[in-house]
Each structure stands twice: as C-alpha cells, then as structure tokens.
Motif scaffolding. Sequence first.
Motif, PDB file in Angstrom:
ATOM      1  N   GLN A  77      -7.691   5.511  -0.091  1.00  0.00           N
ATOM      2  CA  GLN A  77      -6.667   4.724   0.640  1.00  0.00           C
ATOM      3  C   GLN A  77      -7.275   3.181   1.129  1.00  0.00           C
ATOM      4  O   GLN A  77      -6.462   2.196   1.077  1.00  0.00           O
TER       5      GLN A  77
ATOM      6  N   LEU B 211      -3.821   3.528  -8.065  1.00  0.00           N
ATOM      7  CA  LEU B 211      -4.936   2.959  -8.727  1.00  0.00           C
ATOM      8  C   LEU B 211      -5.186   3.843 -10.054  1.00  0.00           C
ATOM      9  O   LEU B 211      -4.691   4.882 -10.321  1.00  0.00           O
TER      10      LEU B 211
ATOM     11  N   VAL C  63       0.946  -1.228   0.081  1.00  0.00           N
ATOM     12  CA  VAL C  63       0.038  -0.143   0.034  1.00  0.00           C
ATOM     13  C   VAL C  63       0.740   1.466   0.051  1.00  0.00           C
ATOM     14  O   VAL C  63       1.889   1.429   0.960  1.00  0.00           O
TER      15      VAL C  63
ATOM     16  N   ALA D 170      -7.325   0.918  -1.850  1.00  0.00           N
ATOM     17  CA  ALA D 170      -6.105   0.505  -2.056  1.00  0.00           C
ATOM     18  C   ALA D 170      -5.581  -0.670  -1.147  1.00  0.00           C
ATOM     19  O   ALA D 170      -4.904  -1.695  -1.291  1.00  0.00           O
TER      20      ALA D 170
ATOM     21  N   PRO E 235      -2.736   6.946  -2.959  1.00  0.00           N
ATOM     22  CA  PRO E 235      -3.438   5.731  -3.722  1.00  0.00           C
ATOM     23  C   PRO E 235      -3.858   6.234  -5.067  1.00  0.00           C
ATOM     24  O   PRO E 235      -3.867   5.555  -5.997  1.00  0.00           O
TER      25      PRO E 235
END
Length: 268
Positions: free
Chosen positions: A157, A99, A91, A160, A95
């Motif tokens: 987030q 993404l 992670v 994610a 994000p």
Amino acid sequence: MTPLLAVRELTVRTRTGRTLVDRLSFTVAPGERLGLIGESGSGKSLTSLAALGLLPEALTADGSVELAGTEIVGASEKRLTAVRGRDAAIVFQEPLTALDPLMRVGNQIAGPLALHRGLKGTALRKAVTEELERVRLPEPGRIARSRPHELSGGQRQRVALAMALACEPRLLIADEPTTALDVTVQAELLELLDALVRERDMALLFISHDLAVVAGVADRVLVMKDGRAVEEGPVRDVVTAPGDPYTAALVESARTLENALTGRRTPR
C-alpha cells in the motif's frame, strides 16, 4: 474559489438501467479534504472511479465531473491519460489489484514519472528511490527490485501511495486505503497519508465506511446511502448533530469517534 473537482448531477447506471449513483453533486476545493462515507453498495467507490473516468465498460455515467478544468464524463482515453497522475491520482483498497504482479515495483513507480515528468536514466532511478523513501519504506533499493507478492500488505500500500503521489497531483483520491490492513499498520498508513497530503497542500477525497477514520482526516463529510447524498457539512457539525437518521446510525456505530475528533487537526 474555483473547485478543483466539481461533480454535478452525476448518475451511474448499469446497461440494464439500474441506477447505482443518483444525481450526486459535490465539490472539492484546492487543498480541501472531503470524506465520502457510506456502507457497502452506497455508490461511494463508483463515484471515485467516475471522477477519473475508470468506470467498468458495463456502466455508464451521465452528468458532469470536471477535474482541474477537464470534463471527465465522455472524455477520450488520451485526454484521461493526460489527467490521471498529473491532476489527480487514486489509491485503492487492495494494492494487489492496482499493481502489476509481474512487474518490479520500481518500474511501476517509474511509469508515471516518465510519462508526466519526462524523467529517464539516472534521474528516473533517483526519483523512484526518493518516492519510496518519502513513504517511509526501508531499503528502497531492495523494495524497487521486488515484485508485489514479495512485499507485505502494508508495504504494497505504501508503494501504491508512492506511485499515486509521484507526479504530485493536485487531488488524491483514497478509496478505503487501509481496510485490508491490520489495526497497527492502518494507523501508521493513515498518519503517513495525512502527513504527505498536508506537506504538499493537496486536496483529498477520502472514501470509507468508517466515520471515525473519516473524522480523523477530513474537513468536510458527505454521507451517501443507496447512491444518493443524504447529508453534507463540516465533520464536527455532522457527527455532533446529524440531521439524517442514517448519519445518526453511523455516528452511533463509530465507537472511537470522540477520540478521532479530539486528536485531529483543527479544520481550516
């Protein structure tokens, strides 16, 4: 116990020969939580990328990174694809960079589920919904149909995180996952991450510049400066009796460290 992640003499250099990570060695055992801390430019994020074979082409890695029995340094993309998401997932801090801005988030979570778990059709759609619910996102159906720009930073987030955990990897790498969020959302996400990792008994490599945050989630800490490890040990030992001046400075700057230590779980 055989380490889940074993980094040995990892060195990362630019094509011009500049050393960014210098002979770094550490291990993460199954179920263990290691905090990797250092200021910007210390090499901690490069270490996380090297652990999954994600270094930019302009950089080279030497040494060894063994993840769940697979040597990452020098591995083929096919081999790395089989490892990412299944054995370990990451992670990132922002994000929006992880993404796809043009793809609905449900389809992005569906990708690793289809690849590693072979799900499709109704079973795949159900699994996507369950992962969104697991990260405590309301209206999972609406979220799944949304594109990243239609969500808040905290929601992105969580998406994610859902994507990283979808295939239940044995190791989660969290690279500054809350830095871009406001304080309230940051606390909520840290509590969620802690709960999900504990629930699944996963190993965690948590990367941050904030020692107070690391103290709240990690069992052990590795301090980096200028690409090298300067100190390593149990969190409480390192923060109560730092052996390196750089670590001592980090402790001094962590104003909320005592609260983090008081509120954290007992180290295993």
